[in-house]
Structure formats: C-alpha cells, structure tokens
Design an enzyme around this catalytic site. Sequence first.
Site, mmCIF file in Angstrom:
data_model
loop_
_atom_site.group_PDB
_atom_site.id
_atom_site.type_symbol
_atom_site.label_atom_id
_atom_site.label_comp_id
_atom_site.label_asym_id
_atom_site.label_seq_id
_atom_site.Cartn_x
_atom_site.Cartn_y
_atom_site.Cartn_z
ATOM 1 N N GLY A 208 31.902 -9.417 -44.150
ATOM 2 C CA GLY A 208 33.203 -10.040 -44.365
ATOM 3 C C GLY A 208 33.396 -11.311 -43.561
ATOM 4 O O GLY A 208 34.475 -11.894 -43.572
ATOM 5 N N LEU A 209 32.357 -11.757 -42.848
ATOM 6 C CA LEU A 209 32.473 -13.024 -42.119
ATOM 7 C C LEU A 209 31.880 -14.170 -42.929
ATOM 8 O O LEU A 209 31.781 -15.293 -42.467
ATOM 9 C CB LEU A 209 31.793 -12.929 -40.751
ATOM 10 C CG LEU A 209 32.387 -11.892 -39.796
ATOM 11 C CD1 LEU A 209 31.676 -11.949 -38.452
ATOM 12 C CD2 LEU A 209 33.877 -12.109 -39.606
ATOM 13 N N SER A 210 31.461 -13.875 -44.145
ATOM 14 C CA SER A 210 31.022 -14.886 -45.092
ATOM 15 C C SER A 210 29.753 -15.613 -44.683
ATOM 16 O O SER A 210 29.683 -16.844 -44.682
ATOM 17 C CB SER A 210 32.148 -15.895 -45.344
ATOM 18 O OG SER A 210 32.202 -16.149 -46.716
ATOM 19 N N SER A 211 28.723 -14.840 -44.385
ATOM 20 C CA SER A 211 27.416 -15.446 -44.155
ATOM 21 C C SER A 211 26.949 -16.172 -45.410
ATOM 22 O O SER A 211 26.227 -17.167 -45.329
ATOM 23 C CB SER A 211 26.394 -14.378 -43.762
ATOM 24 O OG SER A 211 26.095 -13.521 -44.849
ATOM 25 N N SER A 212 27.394 -15.700 -46.589
ATOM 26 C CA SER A 212 26.955 -16.350 -47.829
ATOM 27 C C SER A 212 27.531 -17.764 -47.926
ATOM 28 O O SER A 212 26.836 -18.692 -48.352
ATOM 29 C CB SER A 212 27.343 -15.527 -49.054
ATOM 30 O OG SER A 212 28.737 -15.348 -49.145
ATOM 31 N N GLU B 238 27.984 -20.621 -55.569
ATOM 32 C CA GLU B 238 28.103 -19.168 -55.397
ATOM 33 C C GLU B 238 28.837 -18.519 -56.574
ATOM 34 O O GLU B 238 28.443 -17.457 -57.054
ATOM 35 C CB GLU B 238 28.807 -18.844 -54.065
ATOM 36 C CG GLU B 238 28.847 -17.350 -53.781
ATOM 37 C CD GLU B 238 29.021 -16.978 -52.308
ATOM 38 O OE1 GLU B 238 29.096 -17.882 -51.445
ATOM 39 O OE2 GLU B 238 29.073 -15.766 -52.021
ATOM 40 N N ASP C 27 36.329 -19.382 -48.373
ATOM 41 C CA ASP C 27 35.264 -19.246 -47.375
ATOM 42 C C ASP C 27 34.411 -20.506 -47.277
ATOM 43 O O ASP C 27 34.051 -20.947 -46.183
ATOM 44 C CB ASP C 27 34.361 -18.050 -47.715
ATOM 45 C CG ASP C 27 35.099 -16.729 -47.595
ATOM 46 O OD1 ASP C 27 36.257 -16.730 -47.126
ATOM 47 O OD2 ASP C 27 34.516 -15.698 -47.979
ATOM 48 N N TYR D 277 35.759 -6.474 -55.539
ATOM 49 C CA TYR D 277 36.512 -7.728 -55.515
ATOM 50 C C TYR D 277 36.775 -8.210 -56.944
ATOM 51 O O TYR D 277 37.882 -8.643 -57.270
ATOM 52 C CB TYR D 277 35.722 -8.782 -54.737
ATOM 53 C CG TYR D 277 36.428 -10.107 -54.592
ATOM 54 C CD1 TYR D 277 37.254 -10.367 -53.504
ATOM 55 C CD2 TYR D 277 36.270 -11.105 -55.543
ATOM 56 C CE1 TYR D 277 37.906 -11.579 -53.376
ATOM 57 C CE2 TYR D 277 36.920 -12.321 -55.428
ATOM 58 C CZ TYR D 277 37.729 -12.552 -54.346
ATOM 59 O OH TYR D 277 38.378 -13.752 -54.231
HETATM 60 P P1 ADP Z 1 29.068 -11.983 -46.477
HETATM 61 O O1 ADP Z 1 30.349 -11.241 -46.279
HETATM 62 O O2 ADP Z 1 28.274 -12.060 -45.214
HETATM 63 O O3 ADP Z 1 29.255 -13.308 -47.145
HETATM 64 P P2 ADP Z 1 27.691 -11.448 -48.941
HETATM 65 O O4 ADP Z 1 27.193 -10.197 -49.547
HETATM 66 O O5 ADP Z 1 28.697 -12.257 -49.667
HETATM 67 O O6 ADP Z 1 28.224 -11.071 -47.467
HETATM 68 O O7 ADP Z 1 26.489 -12.445 -48.633
HETATM 69 C C1 ADP Z 1 25.290 -11.998 -48.093
HETATM 70 C C2 ADP Z 1 24.177 -12.602 -48.929
HETATM 71 O O8 ADP Z 1 24.128 -14.026 -48.720
HETATM 72 C C3 ADP Z 1 22.813 -12.101 -48.536
HETATM 73 O O9 ADP Z 1 22.483 -10.909 -49.225
HETATM 74 C C4 ADP Z 1 21.921 -13.281 -48.966
HETATM 75 O O10 ADP Z 1 21.724 -13.264 -50.369
HETATM 76 C C5 ADP Z 1 22.794 -14.486 -48.657
HETATM 77 N N1 ADP Z 1 22.549 -14.963 -47.272
HETATM 78 C C6 ADP Z 1 23.460 -15.034 -46.273
HETATM 79 N N2 ADP Z 1 22.893 -15.530 -45.129
HETATM 80 C C7 ADP Z 1 21.597 -15.779 -45.429
HETATM 81 C C8 ADP Z 1 20.473 -16.278 -44.683
HETATM 82 N N3 ADP Z 1 20.584 -16.632 -43.400
HETATM 83 N N4 ADP Z 1 19.286 -16.379 -45.325
HETATM 84 C C9 ADP Z 1 19.178 -16.046 -46.632
HETATM 85 N N5 ADP Z 1 20.184 -15.558 -47.369
HETATM 86 C C10 ADP Z 1 21.386 -15.424 -46.806
HETATM 87 MG MG MG Z 2 30.048 -13.670 -49.070
#
Ligand code: ADP
Ligand code: MG
Length: 352
Positions: free
Chosen positions: A85-89, A121, A133, A183
């Site tokens: 939920g911190l939006s790594s994506s 995305e 995000d 979602y």
């Molecule tokens: P979040 O809440 O962290 O955004 P998501 O499920 O929306 O969770 O996003 C996670 C996805 O984003 C991972 O499964 C991958 O596909 C992509 N992702 C995020 N960070 C990275 C990274 N550092 N390297 C490669 N893919 C990443």
């Molecule tokens: Mg995400």
Amino acid sequence: MLPCAIDRHTVVAGAPRNDGRIRIHSREMSGDGAPAEVRPEETQAPAGDWVDYLRGAVVMVAEETGRIPPGLDLAVASDVPGESGLSSSAAFGVALVTALERALRANLGPEARGRLAHRSESEFVGVPCGIMDQYASALGRRDHALQIDCRSREVVEVPLPGESLRILVADSGVRRRLATGQYGDRKAECEAACAAAAGGLAGPGRAAPDSLRDIEAADLTTLEPALDPILFRRLRHVVTENARVHAFRTALDASDFVAAGRILREGQQSLRNDFEVSIEELDTLCEAGDTTPGIYGSRLTGAGFGGCTVHLVDQATSSEAAEAIADKFEQRYGRRPRVFEVTPADGAEVLS
Ligand code: ADP
Ligand code: MG
C-alpha cells in the site's frame, strides 16, 4: 486523503547499449536471475510480469516524445516496501519514465512523469488505478503533502511542519495485489452508484452527475432511500472522503493537528464501514494508534485489504508511539509489525 512522497526510493541506473535493446535487472524481482529484455522499436504487448512496467513506460514515453528510447542496460534497486500500500509500483513506474526521459535527453518534467507512469500502469500494465500515487511519486515536495484534484489535475502543496508533526507507517504484514484485489470491484460499484444517483438527483436546474465528485453531502439524505444499500455506502464513502480532503487541508493550514487527526479517524471508519476495504489487522493497528498518547489519528493507506496504516504523531513522542503500536499489535497477533517513521520527500529526479 492528501498523499506525499516519502523518503524511500526506487533507483534506476542506466548505461547506453549499442544494439538498441533495453535490458533490465531488478534487485527485488530478478534476484540472481538474468536481466529481462525489451526491444523498444517493436510493438509492445503486456506479458503479465513486472517487466510490463518497462514495456508500458517505453510505449508512453515514445508516444509523448515521438521518439523511440535507445538501447540501455538498466539496474533497479528499491527500499520502498512492495505490495504494502506504499505504492512501490508507482515509484517503479515513475523512475522508469524518468530514466527513459534522461536516456532520450528529453525534458518531460514532473507532471508528465506522473501522467505517463499512470497511463503505463492503468492502460498498459492493466491495474485499474487512479493517478494519485504516480502524481505523489513524481510531484512530491519535501515537508509537504499534496492536495490533488483528480479531475482538473490541479496539485496544491500543503505544508506538513516536520518540527511538530511526524508520520508513522505500520505494516500489517498482510499482502495483497492491487490488480487481483477488490479495488476494481470498488471502482465498478462507484460507477454503478453514480449512474443510480443520476436518476435520483437529475431534475430541473440540475444536470446528472458525471462523477461522484458532483454529489455533495447534502444530497445523501435524498439518495439513501433511492439506492441499493451497498451502492449507497460506497457513494457515501466517496462523498464524505472528498469533504474530508478539504477539511484536512484546512486543519493543516491552521496547524490544528487535533482536527487533522480526527479527520483521519473518520476516514478510517468510513473505509471500514462504508467502503469495506479494511481488515481486522488494519483496524487493530489504527485502534492501537488511536489509543496511544501523542497520536492524533490513524487510517489505512493504499487500496486496503492488507498493507499499511499511517498515523499522524506529535514529533516529541514519535518513537515511543511507534513502539506502543507494535506492542499492542504483537499482544494480539503474536508477531511484531514493522512500525517506522517516514518524512515527506521530493518526487523523482535525475541523479548523476
Ligand atoms: P504496491 O502497493 O507496492 O504498489 P503493487 O502490487 O501495486 O503494490 O505493485 C507491486 C508490483 O510492482 C510488483 O509486483 C512489481 O510488478 C512492480 N514493482 C514494484 N517495485 C519494483 C521493483 N523495484 N522492481 C521490479 N518491479 C517492481
Ligand atoms: Mg501499486
């Protein structure tokens, strides 16, 4: 809610290749494996893996600049907790767009980085997400939260005075994936609620709402008997949340942290009861926060169903409060959650 970029980073390092191919290795996703390869001059189709974020970024940057990104070796490392939920994506997507921008020596700037990462995305990777995000990740500003108008795309920076206020993040340790989560169901329910509300509200002098944004708190009493009870609750969450965003900004502008905290708590109640995206672990973290001295208010962050909560806390008691939240959660679940402070930070930038 008002988002901010945080002092966690996804870094993409790049070096030119002379065969026109883009190779990418991610410390988080590739591990010891070989890099993945994308051929930017070919038509891109999603493959359903994390490399789609690169394919999508290639498509969007090419469309925006009219130029095909050059061959590159890309290495990615991140300390943004994933799927929490911190939006790594969004961090990853914005970082990729920024890397391609740099490789092309284009000058997209922060707004376009956020907008293109969002299109990548939502339209290419296929996650039904809003723009919040990616905008936060691209347009974030140190010691500020952002008030984003998702319709006009206007962004206002709202000071978060770090000398008096801190933000704690608590990770429930429950993972969920946005693309496969609920979602999308909530988005569909909101669209259905909006269509149903159009019938209930349209009349002389009033156009049918084309988004839930057009519905005000004063309309809720008229709409309640006319709508299916579940759709009504989804709608009430969105309508009251829009009002909370404005009230939260007013509270911050006045340095009224007690009022800001109350708005966070009301948001959590609405997310739990009306939007139904909370889970017991998140409720427990919020309750733990709200019964801890120095904490003004707590709510979940991200799309819910797992991930993290955020807590607004008095700077002076931040570290004790973090321990107290972890203690209370551990008493109930027998495992200790990670609770850590984050600082509102600047958005994506080119490093050299
Ligand atoms: P979040 O809440 O962290 O955004 P998501 O499920 O929306 O969770 O996003 C996670 C996805 O984003 C991972 O499964 C991958 O596909 C992509 N992702 C995020 N960070 C990275 C990274 N550092 N390297 C490669 N893919 C990443
Ligand atoms: Mg995400």
